[in-house]
Design a protein around this motif. Structure first.
Motif, mmCIF file in Angstrom:
data_model
loop_
_atom_site.group_PDB
_atom_site.id
_atom_site.type_symbol
_atom_site.label_atom_id
_atom_site.label_comp_id
_atom_site.label_asym_id
_atom_site.label_seq_id
_atom_site.Cartn_x
_atom_site.Cartn_y
_atom_site.Cartn_z
ATOM 1 N N LEU A 1 0.839 -1.212 0.000
ATOM 2 C CA LEU A 1 0.000 0.000 0.000
ATOM 3 C C LEU A 1 0.868 1.253 0.000
ATOM 4 O O LEU A 1 0.599 2.205 -0.751
ATOM 5 N N ARG A 2 1.909 1.266 0.822
ATOM 6 C CA ARG A 2 2.811 2.428 0.862
ATOM 7 C C ARG A 2 3.529 2.596 -0.478
ATOM 8 O O ARG A 2 3.705 3.716 -0.960
ATOM 9 N N HIS A 3 3.918 1.476 -1.089
ATOM 10 C CA HIS A 3 4.572 1.530 -2.400
ATOM 11 C C HIS A 3 3.610 2.108 -3.452
ATOM 12 O O HIS A 3 3.998 2.948 -4.273
ATOM 13 N N LEU A 4 2.347 1.659 -3.427
ATOM 14 C CA LEU A 4 1.361 2.180 -4.383
ATOM 15 C C LEU A 4 1.159 3.683 -4.208
ATOM 16 O O LEU A 4 1.058 4.413 -5.191
ATOM 17 N N GLU A 5 1.141 4.130 -2.960
ATOM 18 C CA GLU A 5 0.964 5.563 -2.718
ATOM 19 C C GLU A 5 2.136 6.355 -3.301
ATOM 20 O O GLU A 5 1.937 7.383 -3.948
ATOM 21 N N ARG A 6 3.351 5.864 -3.095
ATOM 22 C CA ARG A 6 4.528 6.551 -3.662
ATOM 23 C C ARG A 6 4.514 6.509 -5.184
ATOM 24 O O ARG A 6 4.784 7.495 -5.853
ATOM 25 N N GLU A 7 4.185 5.338 -5.744
ATOM 26 C CA GLU A 7 4.239 5.161 -7.197
ATOM 27 C C GLU A 7 3.211 6.009 -7.935
ATOM 28 O O GLU A 7 3.499 6.557 -8.999
ATOM 29 N N TYR A 8 2.016 6.132 -7.377
ATOM 30 C CA TYR A 8 0.942 6.825 -8.097
ATOM 31 C C TYR A 8 0.701 8.247 -7.609
ATOM 32 O O TYR A 8 -0.154 8.945 -8.149
ATOM 33 N N ASN A 9 1.467 8.702 -6.628
ATOM 34 C CA ASN A 9 1.342 10.076 -6.149
ATOM 35 C C ASN A 9 1.681 11.039 -7.296
ATOM 36 O O ASN A 9 2.748 10.937 -7.887
ATOM 37 N N GLY A 10 0.760 11.894 -7.616
ATOM 38 C CA GLY A 10 0.960 12.841 -8.710
ATOM 39 C C GLY A 10 0.460 12.328 -10.049
ATOM 40 O O GLY A 10 0.237 13.110 -10.971
ATOM 41 N N ARG A 11 0.275 11.025 -10.182
ATOM 42 C CA ARG A 11 -0.237 10.460 -11.435
ATOM 43 C C ARG A 11 -1.763 10.344 -11.411
ATOM 44 O O ARG A 11 -2.392 10.323 -12.465
ATOM 45 N N VAL A 12 -2.316 10.186 -10.208
ATOM 46 C CA VAL A 12 -3.772 10.148 -10.027
ATOM 47 C C VAL A 12 -4.121 11.165 -8.937
ATOM 48 O O VAL A 12 -3.245 11.547 -8.154
ATOM 49 N N PRO A 13 -5.368 11.627 -8.875
ATOM 50 C CA PRO A 13 -5.728 12.612 -7.847
ATOM 51 C C PRO A 13 -5.435 12.084 -6.435
ATOM 52 O O PRO A 13 -5.811 10.961 -6.088
#
Length: 158
Positions: free
Chosen positions: A43-55
């Motif tokens: 979950l933390r990895h997903l937040e870092r990976e998609y931060n700025g790419r999705v709202p």
């Protein structure tokens, strides 16, 4: 009654970044039943990976929602479920999502933690009250769903 506020609209699956996020999130959710620590790291990895790419609001709400539903589904301990619920309730959910969260929390509390039943019942009551603000069809569907979920006999199984 506290107002249950509708959150921002999530992007559609036509948005390739949002679709990719959803697929990655589903793959990560498969870890929840086997390895909770790796699931939370995911979950933390997903937040870092998609931060700025999705709202960001949709991203964080979706991750908190996934953590809560996985924790209740896999009947995690009280501390994990309460932390996930607290994190999720920081986000505007709207009547529909809030009702589903209340129902899932009640179902988990009835099966795992009788200490949490009073709070779960309070959430169900708030959801029922908030349903009056929805259209007739949504209201009827949510009432039926709550009736089915809360008809489950209560009492911890472990």
């Amino acid at each position: 009654m506290p107002r249950i506020v509708e959150g921002p609209q999530d992007p559609t699956l036509h948005d390739s970044n949002w679709r990719s996020f959803n697929l990655s999130q589903e793959a990560n959710s498969a870890l929840a039943g086997k390895n909770w620590v790796r699931y939370r790291q995911g979950l933390r990895h997903l937040e870092r990976e998609y931060n700025g790419r999705v709202p960001n609001a949709s991203l964080r709400r979706s991750l908190a929602e996934d953590a809560f539903f996985c924790a209740t589904h896999w009947k995690r301990n009280r501390r994990i479920v309460q932390n996930a619920l607290r994190s999720l309730l920081k986000h505007p959910l709207g009547v529909n999502r809030y009702t589903f969260v209340a129902a899932e929390y009640w179902k988990w509390a009835a099966a795992v933690s009788s200490k949490d039943l009073p709070e779960a019942k309070r959430m169900i009551a708030l959801a029922r009250e908030a349903m009056n603000t929805t259209d007739a069809l949504t209201q009827e569907n949510l009432k039926r769903m709550l009736a089915v979920v809360t008809a489950v006999p209560s009492g911890p199984s472990r």
